[in-house]
Structures are given as C-alpha cells and as structure tokens.
Scaffold this motif. Structure first.
Motif, mmCIF file in Angstrom:
data_model
loop_
_atom_site.group_PDB
_atom_site.id
_atom_site.type_symbol
_atom_site.label_atom_id
_atom_site.label_comp_id
_atom_site.label_asym_id
_atom_site.label_seq_id
_atom_site.Cartn_x
_atom_site.Cartn_y
_atom_site.Cartn_z
ATOM 1 N N GLN A 78 0.789 -1.228 0.000
ATOM 2 C CA GLN A 78 0.000 0.000 0.000
ATOM 3 C C GLN A 78 0.827 1.288 0.000
ATOM 4 O OE1 GLN A 78 -3.855 0.032 -0.052
ATOM 5 N NE2 GLN A 78 -2.708 -1.450 -1.230
ATOM 6 N N GLY A 79 2.158 1.134 0.187
ATOM 7 C CA GLY A 79 3.022 2.302 0.064
ATOM 8 C C GLY A 79 3.868 2.202 -1.196
ATOM 9 N N HIS A 80 4.614 1.117 -1.293
ATOM 10 C CA HIS A 80 5.592 0.994 -2.368
ATOM 11 C C HIS A 80 4.986 0.845 -3.758
ATOM 12 C CE1 HIS A 80 8.581 -1.162 -4.867
ATOM 13 N NE2 HIS A 80 9.386 -0.276 -4.325
ATOM 14 N N ASP A 81 3.907 0.101 -3.852
ATOM 15 C CA ASP A 81 3.355 -0.224 -5.178
ATOM 16 C C ASP A 81 2.228 0.708 -5.609
ATOM 17 O OD1 ASP A 81 5.097 -2.363 -5.226
ATOM 18 O OD2 ASP A 81 3.668 -3.704 -4.262
ATOM 19 N N VAL A 82 1.891 1.652 -4.732
ATOM 20 C CA VAL A 82 0.811 2.584 -5.060
ATOM 21 C C VAL A 82 1.421 3.965 -5.289
ATOM 22 C CG1 VAL A 82 -1.348 3.633 -4.273
ATOM 23 C CG2 VAL A 82 -0.798 1.284 -3.606
ATOM 24 N N LYS A 83 1.285 4.463 -6.499
ATOM 25 C CA LYS A 83 1.734 5.841 -6.748
ATOM 26 C C LYS A 83 0.556 6.733 -6.374
ATOM 27 C CE LYS A 83 3.573 8.936 -10.193
ATOM 28 N NZ LYS A 83 3.711 9.254 -11.592
ATOM 29 N N CYS A 84 0.749 7.509 -5.326
ATOM 30 C CA CYS A 84 -0.405 8.200 -4.740
ATOM 31 C C CYS A 84 -0.188 9.705 -4.623
ATOM 32 C CB CYS A 84 -0.682 7.592 -3.359
ATOM 33 S SG CYS A 84 -2.028 8.404 -2.492
ATOM 34 N N PHE A 85 -1.144 10.450 -5.133
ATOM 35 C CA PHE A 85 -1.160 11.909 -4.969
ATOM 36 C C PHE A 85 -2.238 12.232 -3.950
ATOM 37 C CE2 PHE A 85 -2.278 16.275 -5.939
ATOM 38 C CZ PHE A 85 -1.035 16.863 -6.197
ATOM 39 N N HIS A 86 -1.851 12.848 -2.845
ATOM 40 C CA HIS A 86 -2.805 13.121 -1.777
ATOM 41 C C HIS A 86 -2.438 14.433 -1.092
ATOM 42 C CE1 HIS A 86 -4.962 11.524 2.090
ATOM 43 N NE2 HIS A 86 -5.748 12.292 1.372
ATOM 44 N N TYR A 87 -3.431 15.184 -0.757
ATOM 45 C CA TYR A 87 -3.211 16.457 -0.080
ATOM 46 C C TYR A 87 -2.223 17.358 -0.821
ATOM 47 C CZ TYR A 87 -6.105 16.776 3.937
ATOM 48 O OH TYR A 87 -7.197 16.945 4.726
ATOM 49 N N CYS A 392 -1.597 13.799 6.864
ATOM 50 C CA CYS A 392 -1.595 13.456 5.441
ATOM 51 C C CYS A 392 -0.416 14.123 4.740
ATOM 52 C CB CYS A 392 -2.909 13.872 4.775
ATOM 53 S SG CYS A 392 -4.273 12.856 5.316
ATOM 54 N N GLU A 393 -0.155 15.369 5.106
ATOM 55 C CA GLU A 393 0.970 16.070 4.471
ATOM 56 C C GLU A 393 2.293 15.422 4.865
ATOM 57 O OE1 GLU A 393 -1.528 20.189 4.134
ATOM 58 O OE2 GLU A 393 -0.013 20.023 5.711
ATOM 59 N N LEU A 394 2.427 15.088 6.136
ATOM 60 C CA LEU A 394 3.675 14.495 6.619
ATOM 61 C C LEU A 394 3.898 13.105 6.010
ATOM 62 C CD1 LEU A 394 6.067 14.734 8.632
ATOM 63 C CD2 LEU A 394 4.581 13.710 10.365
ATOM 64 N N ARG A 399 8.464 8.196 6.497
ATOM 65 C CA ARG A 399 8.178 6.763 6.403
ATOM 66 C C ARG A 399 7.295 6.253 7.541
ATOM 67 N NH1 ARG A 399 11.549 2.621 4.113
ATOM 68 N NH2 ARG A 399 13.106 4.223 3.731
ATOM 69 N N LEU A 400 7.646 6.578 8.775
ATOM 70 C CA LEU A 400 6.904 6.053 9.922
ATOM 71 C C LEU A 400 5.440 6.527 9.889
ATOM 72 C CD1 LEU A 400 6.913 4.502 12.644
ATOM 73 C CD2 LEU A 400 7.400 6.705 13.739
ATOM 74 N N THR A 401 5.261 7.781 9.494
ATOM 75 C CA THR A 401 3.887 8.308 9.443
ATOM 76 C C THR A 401 3.068 7.582 8.382
ATOM 77 O OG1 THR A 401 4.718 10.445 10.160
ATOM 78 C CG2 THR A 401 2.516 10.431 9.224
ATOM 79 N N LEU A 402 3.690 7.379 7.220
ATOM 80 C CA LEU A 402 2.961 6.671 6.159
ATOM 81 C C LEU A 402 2.612 5.250 6.618
ATOM 82 C CD1 LEU A 402 1.994 6.706 3.127
ATOM 83 C CD2 LEU A 402 4.069 5.407 2.668
ATOM 84 N N GLN A 403 3.615 4.564 7.196
ATOM 85 C CA GLN A 403 3.368 3.174 7.621
ATOM 86 C C GLN A 403 2.266 3.116 8.671
ATOM 87 O OE1 GLN A 403 7.414 2.301 8.760
ATOM 88 N NE2 GLN A 403 7.877 1.300 6.803
#
Ligand SMILES: Cc1cc2nc3c(=O)[nH]c(=O)nc-3n(C[C@H](O)[C@H](O)[C@H](O)COP(=O)(O)OP(=O)(O)OC[C@H]3O[C@@H](n4cnc5c(N)ncnc54)[C@H](O)[C@@H]3O)c2cc1C
Length: 445
Positions: A78-87, A392-394, A399-403
C-alpha cells in the motif's frame, strides 16, 4: 440468511459450524458465476479489501487468498506499489508491509459463493426473495422464520435464527414496525456521492512503475478521487468519484474529461491511450446510512441485522467488506454462547453495533471536512481535522507516518499510534512552522 452477497456468505459459512442447516436466501441468481448481478451493482467499481478484512476472511475461508491469486489477483504494497497523490503532493513510495489483493469484486464474490455451494450444511434458495419475518404468537417477541415469495412451494421457512444481510435496501425496519416493535431511527449523512468506472486493457509499459495509481483530494478544496487499479485478466479497473455531485455522467467522453479535472491529470493522460473493454458504469448514493437497531426497545430473540443492512458507509473509505468480516467474526464467537442461552440476540446485535461504531465515526468525521455536510463540528472534531491534514501532508515524506497511517486505515494498527511522539511532534511542528517559515519535509526519513 437474507441475502447472499459478501456479508451473507461470510455469516452463512460461520453459522454452518454451529447449525446443521443454514439456508441462504438470495433474490438474484446465486449460481451466476459471471458478473453483472443486479443485486450487487457496486461490483462494477473498485473494491479494496482492507488488511484486517482480508485476515478475517482468510480465517473464515482458509485458502481464499491463494485462490484469488491463482485467479489473477495482484498483490500490491500500500506504500511501495501505489503511486499516490494526496493532499496536494505525491507520496514517497515507502514499503509499509500492508498489502492488498487487487481484483474485481465479482472475482472475490464468485470464489466465496463457490465455497458456499460446496458446503453441505448450507442450502441456497437462489432467485428467491425474503418478504417478511414470522413471529411466535405468544410471549416476548421471538422470530420463528421467514416469509418467502411465490417462487417456492412452501412460503413459510422455519428458522431458529434469522440474519438480515440484504444490503442497504433492507426492509427490516419496515417489518419490525409492522410487528409493532416501534420505529427504527436512521441517520443519513448526506454527501451526494457518485462513482463512474470503466475497464481497460492494462498497458504493459507501466508494469514496473506502479501497480496502482491513486489520486485523492485535498478536502474541501477538491471533491473527487480517481484510481487505476489492476484486476484479473491483465486489465485495469478505472474508477473516479466524489462528494457533492463531483462525479461524471457514465458516458465515455464525460468520463475521460472528468479524469482531467482531478488535482493531477496523470490518470487521464494514461487512460486516453488505453483500450476500453467495457462501458462506463455509474453509481450514486446519497451518503452514509445507519439504522439504529440498538435503540429498538425490545429486540426480538432470534434476529440479527448486519452488513450494509445495518450500516452502509461512504464507499470512498473502503470499509464495507471489512466490516462484514468483522461482524461475521462476532457471530463466530457469540453464536455458541447464544445456543447455550448465555447471551440474547439483543446483546449480539449491540456487539455488531460496536464493530461499526469506530468506522462510522471515522467516515462521518472525514465527510465533515466538506462544509456542505450537515452536523455539529465540535472542538474535538476541528482539532481532528487540523491534525489529520498535517498527518496526510507528513505521510508524503515521512516513512513512519505513512506506515502508521496505512496500518490505521487498514484497521491493523490502533489509531492512538498516530499520536505517538515521533509523529505528533512533526505534525505540530509542520503545522505551526508556516507561520514562521518553510514547511519541513523529510525526504530521507
Ligand atoms: C460504489 C461502491 C464502491 C465500494 N467500494 C468498496 C471498497 O473499496 N471496499 C469495501 O470494503 N467496500 C466497498 N463498498 C461497500 C461494499 O460494496 C458493501 O459494504 C458490501 O457489499 C456489503 O455487503 P452486504 O452483503 O452487506 O450487502 P450487499 O453486497 O449489498 O448485498 C445484499 C444482497 O442481498 C440480496 N437481497 C436484497 N434484498 C433481498 C431480499 N429481500 N431477499 C433476498 N435477497 C435479497 C441482494 O441481491 C444482494 O445479493 C463499496 C460500495 C459501493 C456502492
């Protein structure tokens, strides 16, 4: 079991280890292995099964995930394989350890339905509609069965336990009122949601760049999302949708034009040259809907309501199927006690409500970011929005926040972890810093 979609199948499988005979009543064609089931029109749109739901479903149907993979489901971190534009920014592609199985909703349902058909304790009444409840004439309200339509010779089906999993259009509230059990209150959080989706042939040149391309809004500035999601058969399912009327009509030109209005045009640019394999399907719902069965003064023994019939959430938060699994898990634990007289169905119904409560609160809180959403905005909620936008911005660079965020949204990490000092300090610092200077990013975190 009234309804044979994902909730009905999960509950039927669980109950089959406690009862000699489970009857699943489905108004549509249960034997239909192809898609386009009229009772589940949402199957044409992207369905993400959250990690917690996946784990519970695998416990209920062992080997399910392997079967999905063999049928062509693609696994994506959900992090590495998803190219995500958010906020308003692209996220760094850190590994999260949280992976999802991407496939069509009909692939998942068909595998599950095959398991149900192979279970000797489950009888399926396909193309049969439940028309009402039957109650014992004497004593406290107690269900004795279900009234079926004319498709079966004997319209009265006796049952010790009836579970309503007939989805958002459930008529249970009406049936209880008719029996004199009172009005069932409901809450609708109106957000005027709409989806449009189309299947394309997957373009191989993107295979080693990303598996999923996701564009999410910065609410309330933007009101629409879009996603390219892999599905079996080397195809992409492209879905776009949004709040308060921000979604396209289900027409090819309008679909493509609308994708260009998302915060970044990447999906439109990629899809423009992709080969469409289906029409554009549309779907609209007024918003999250919850029926307050917990407030019915005298809950009938032998009755439970779960799945979308109990609470149908804004689908943009991808929680519905996971909630069905968690509710089925409640049945797995509680029904043995009920059979021994240890608990009533009123207690089990309250436990089902406990399952949906946190997800409901989260969904409503997110919907309240849009000024049009009706409801009281407490100080706590406003803090939650302030802190959440910082998170969301952070998460784009830390890394830790995304995980942690991915773990929380997948219901495998407690939300309290979003407030651990390493994260909270950065969120607060970044939120306050623009007053004094530049926002801190964490490119190497
Ligand atoms: C556009 C959209 C996108 C979504 N995306 C996601 C996602 O990404 N992730 C996620 O987890 N969830 C998602 N959801 C939510 C998810 O689809 C539902 O939460 C889930 O299908 C609920 O399952 P259910 O079995 O309770 O009800 P349903 O799937 O609605 O099924 C109800 C079943 O009952 C049958 N039925 C109805 N009335 C009767 C009757 N009287 N007698 C007999 N049978 C009857 C119907 O034919 C149907 O088969 C999405 C929903 C929508 C609308």
């Amino acid at each position: 079991m009234l309804g044979g979609s994902i909730g009905g199948c999960l509950a039927a499988e669980v109950l089959s280890s406690e009862f000699d005979r489970v009857t699943l009543i489905e108004k549509g064609d249960f034997s239909d292995d192809v898609s386009d089931r009229r009772g589940v029109p949402q199957e044409k749109h992207v369905h993400l099964l959250l990690l917690r739901g996946k784990q519970v479903m695998e416990e209920i149907f062992p080997g399910l995930l392997k079967e999905m993979e063999q049928a062509g489901a693609d696994i994506a971190d959900q992090g590495h394989d998803v190219k995500c534009f958010h906020y308003g920014q692209w996220k760094n592609r850190f590994r999260t350890g949280v992976s999802a199985h991407y496939c069509s909703r009909s692939l998942l349902d068909n595998i599950v339905r095959r398991r149900i058909r192979a279970n000797p304790r489950i009888t399926v009444l396909s193309k049969t509609r439940a028309m009402g409840l039957l109650f014992h004439a004497e004593g406290a309200p107690c269900v004795r069965g279900v009234l079926l339509d004319e498709s079966v010779p004997d319209r009265e089906l006796a049952a010790d336990l009836v579970v309503d999993v007939s989805g958002r259009g459930s008529r249970m509230a009406e049936w209880l009122a008719k029996e004199g059990l009172g009005e069932v209150k409901k809450t609708l959080v109106e957000t005027k949601l709409g989806y449009a989706s189309r299947v394309y042939r997957r373009r191989p040149e993107f295979a080693d760049r990303w598996k999923v391309l996701l564009v999410l809004p910065k609410p309330p500035l933007n009101r629409a999302m879009g996603v390219i999601s892999p599905i079996e058969g080397d195809r992409w399912l492209v879905t776009t949708g949004g709040w308060f009327g921000e979604f396209p009509k289900p027409e090819p030109e309008e679909f493509l034009r609308f994708l260009g209005t998302l915060p970044v045009p990447d999906i439109q640019e990629i899809i423009r040259d992709a080969e469409p394999l289906s029409d554009v399907a549309g779907f609209g719902i007024p918003g999250s809907l919850r029926r307050h069965y917990e407030d019915v003064p005298v809950w009938p023994n032998g009755l439970l309501v779960m799945g979308d019939a109990l609470c149908s959430m804004n689908p943009l938060y991808s929680q519905g199927m996971t909630l069905c699994s968690l509710e089925a898990d409640v049945l797995r634990k509680q029904i043995p006690l009920w059979k021994r007289g240890g608990v009533g169905t009123n207690t089990i119904q309250s436990l089902l409500v406990n399952v949906i409560e946190p997800a409901w609160n989260m969904a409503v809180s997110e919907d309240m970011r849009f000024p049009e959403t009706q409801g009281h905005r407490s100080l706590g909620l406003r803090f939650h929005h302030w802190y959440g936008s910082g998170l969301c911005e952070l998460a784009a660079s830390h890394r830790l926040t995304l995980q942690t965020q991915v773990g929380v949204t997948n219901l495998v990490v407690p939300p309290s972890q979003l407030f651990r000092p390493e994260i909270a300090a950065r969120v607060v610092f970044n939120k306050l810093r623009p007053r004094f200077g530049r926002t801190v990013s964490h490119p190497h975190a």
